[in-house]
Design an enzyme around this catalytic site. Sequence first.
Site, PDB file in Angstrom:
ATOM      1  N   ASP A   7     -30.659 -18.950  44.823  1.00 45.50           N
ATOM      2  CA  ASP A   7     -30.996 -18.663  46.212  1.00 45.50           C
ATOM      3  C   ASP A   7     -32.504 -18.847  46.352  1.00 45.50           C
ATOM      4  O   ASP A   7     -33.165 -19.332  45.418  1.00 45.50           O
ATOM      5  CB  ASP A   7     -30.533 -17.260  46.613  1.00 45.50           C
ATOM      6  CG  ASP A   7     -31.297 -16.136  45.930  1.00 45.50           C
ATOM      7  OD1 ASP A   7     -32.159 -16.408  45.059  1.00 45.50           O
ATOM      8  OD2 ASP A   7     -31.041 -14.971  46.268  1.00 45.50           O
ATOM      9  N   HIS A   8     -33.028 -18.463  47.488  1.00 45.02           N
ATOM     10  CA  HIS A   8     -34.459 -18.629  47.737  1.00 45.02           C
ATOM     11  C   HIS A   8     -35.311 -17.846  46.740  1.00 45.02           C
ATOM     12  O   HIS A   8     -36.377 -18.307  46.359  1.00 45.02           O
ATOM     13  CB  HIS A   8     -34.802 -18.198  49.174  1.00 45.02           C
ATOM     14  CG  HIS A   8     -34.391 -16.804  49.490  1.00 45.02           C
ATOM     15  ND1 HIS A   8     -33.067 -16.468  49.761  1.00 45.02           N
ATOM     16  CD2 HIS A   8     -35.092 -15.657  49.564  1.00 45.02           C
ATOM     17  CE1 HIS A   8     -32.999 -15.176  49.992  1.00 45.02           C
ATOM     18  NE2 HIS A   8     -34.213 -14.655  49.887  1.00 45.02           N
ATOM     19  N   CYS A  64     -31.238 -15.776  40.849  1.00 45.88           N
ATOM     20  CA  CYS A  64     -31.633 -15.134  42.097  1.00 45.88           C
ATOM     21  C   CYS A  64     -32.777 -14.184  41.751  1.00 45.88           C
ATOM     22  O   CYS A  64     -33.301 -14.227  40.637  1.00 45.88           O
ATOM     23  CB  CYS A  64     -30.458 -14.452  42.802  1.00 45.88           C
ATOM     24  SG  CYS A  64     -29.749 -13.011  41.989  1.00 45.88           S
ATOM     25  N   THR A  66     -32.929 -10.911  41.113  1.00 46.93           N
ATOM     26  CA  THR A  66     -32.623 -10.027  39.983  1.00 46.93           C
ATOM     27  C   THR A  66     -31.674 -10.670  38.976  1.00 46.93           C
ATOM     28  O   THR A  66     -31.583 -10.210  37.844  1.00 46.93           O
ATOM     29  CB  THR A  66     -31.975  -8.715  40.455  1.00 46.93           C
ATOM     30  OG1 THR A  66     -30.714  -9.027  41.057  1.00 46.93           O
ATOM     31  CG2 THR A  66     -32.882  -7.967  41.415  1.00 46.93           C
ATOM     32  N   GLY A  67     -30.930 -11.662  39.403  1.00 46.67           N
ATOM     33  CA  GLY A  67     -29.886 -12.255  38.580  1.00 46.67           C
ATOM     34  C   GLY A  67     -28.565 -11.522  38.686  1.00 46.67           C
ATOM     35  O   GLY A  67     -27.535 -12.026  38.248  1.00 46.67           O
ATOM     36  N   ILE A  68     -28.573 -10.353  39.283  1.00 48.34           N
ATOM     37  CA  ILE A  68     -27.368  -9.519  39.326  1.00 48.34           C
ATOM     38  C   ILE A  68     -26.338 -10.084  40.300  1.00 48.34           C
ATOM     39  O   ILE A  68     -25.191 -10.348  39.916  1.00 48.34           O
ATOM     40  CB  ILE A  68     -27.722  -8.062  39.694  1.00 48.34           C
ATOM     41  CG1 ILE A  68     -28.616  -7.455  38.618  1.00 48.34           C
ATOM     42  CG2 ILE A  68     -26.444  -7.233  39.867  1.00 48.34           C
ATOM     43  CD1 ILE A  68     -29.264  -6.130  39.015  1.00 48.34           C
ATOM     44  N   GLY A  69     -26.731 -10.278  41.550  1.00 43.36           N
ATOM     45  CA  GLY A  69     -25.772 -10.747  42.548  1.00 43.36           C
ATOM     46  C   GLY A  69     -25.163 -12.077  42.199  1.00 43.36           C
ATOM     47  O   GLY A  69     -23.939 -12.266  42.270  1.00 43.36           O
ATOM     48  N   HIS A  97     -21.294 -14.659  20.479  1.00 46.90           N
ATOM     49  CA  HIS A  97     -20.192 -13.692  20.515  1.00 46.90           C
ATOM     50  C   HIS A  97     -19.250 -13.873  21.698  1.00 46.90           C
ATOM     51  O   HIS A  97     -18.055 -13.615  21.570  1.00 46.90           O
ATOM     52  CB  HIS A  97     -20.735 -12.262  20.558  1.00 46.90           C
ATOM     53  CG  HIS A  97     -21.475 -11.879  19.329  1.00 46.90           C
ATOM     54  ND1 HIS A  97     -21.996 -10.614  19.143  1.00 46.90           N
ATOM     55  CD2 HIS A  97     -21.811 -12.575  18.214  1.00 46.90           C
ATOM     56  CE1 HIS A  97     -22.607 -10.552  17.973  1.00 46.90           C
ATOM     57  NE2 HIS A  97     -22.510 -11.731  17.390  1.00 46.90           N
ATOM     58  N   HIS A 133     -14.469 -12.723  17.602  1.00 50.88           N
ATOM     59  CA  HIS A 133     -15.053 -13.080  18.887  1.00 50.88           C
ATOM     60  C   HIS A 133     -14.077 -13.906  19.724  1.00 50.88           C
ATOM     61  O   HIS A 133     -13.958 -13.699  20.935  1.00 50.88           O
ATOM     62  CB  HIS A 133     -16.379 -13.815  18.695  1.00 50.88           C
ATOM     63  CG  HIS A 133     -17.409 -12.983  17.996  1.00 50.88           C
ATOM     64  ND1 HIS A 133     -17.767 -11.723  18.430  1.00 50.88           N
ATOM     65  CD2 HIS A 133     -18.132 -13.220  16.885  1.00 50.88           C
ATOM     66  CE1 HIS A 133     -18.688 -11.227  17.617  1.00 50.88           C
ATOM     67  NE2 HIS A 133     -18.920 -12.116  16.673  1.00 50.88           N
TER      68      HIS A 133
END
Length: 141
Positions: A7-8, A64, A66-69, A97, A133
């Site tokens: 995103d932006h 993004c 935070t990278g979370i969304g 893993h 794994h």
Amino acid sequence: MIALGSDHGGYDLKQEVIGYLKEKGIGYRDFGCTGRESCDYPEFGRAAAEAVAGGECDKGIVICTTGIGISIVANKVKGIRCALCADTVSARLTREHNDANILAMGAGIIGKNLALSIVETFLNTPFSEEEKHARRIRAIE
């Protein structure tokens, strides 16, 4: 082939990743966004994830603020194992893993130098192929 999406908030870091990929001769496909104007990360994270899940791209990198969304969006696509990483140890271990096929990063959390080290680690670390794994990955799916 690497699928890219941001995103932006992740646009500038994505441009740094593109520079790295070009320098290393690694092919990529950019699914957007195309600038710093405010936009919605689900559109671009989903497009990159679908390209990986569909076999059009081998791996993906989504970014993004935070990278979370964007990692949540990518993980909604069947067949995707997207890992949010802010250090090289996590990037190495998620490949070894979890056989993660998409890397998520937060442009507001990590700087360019660390981000590019994380990308390098993620792209150059193979899955360990250890039975424990592989068994866990089957259980995830």
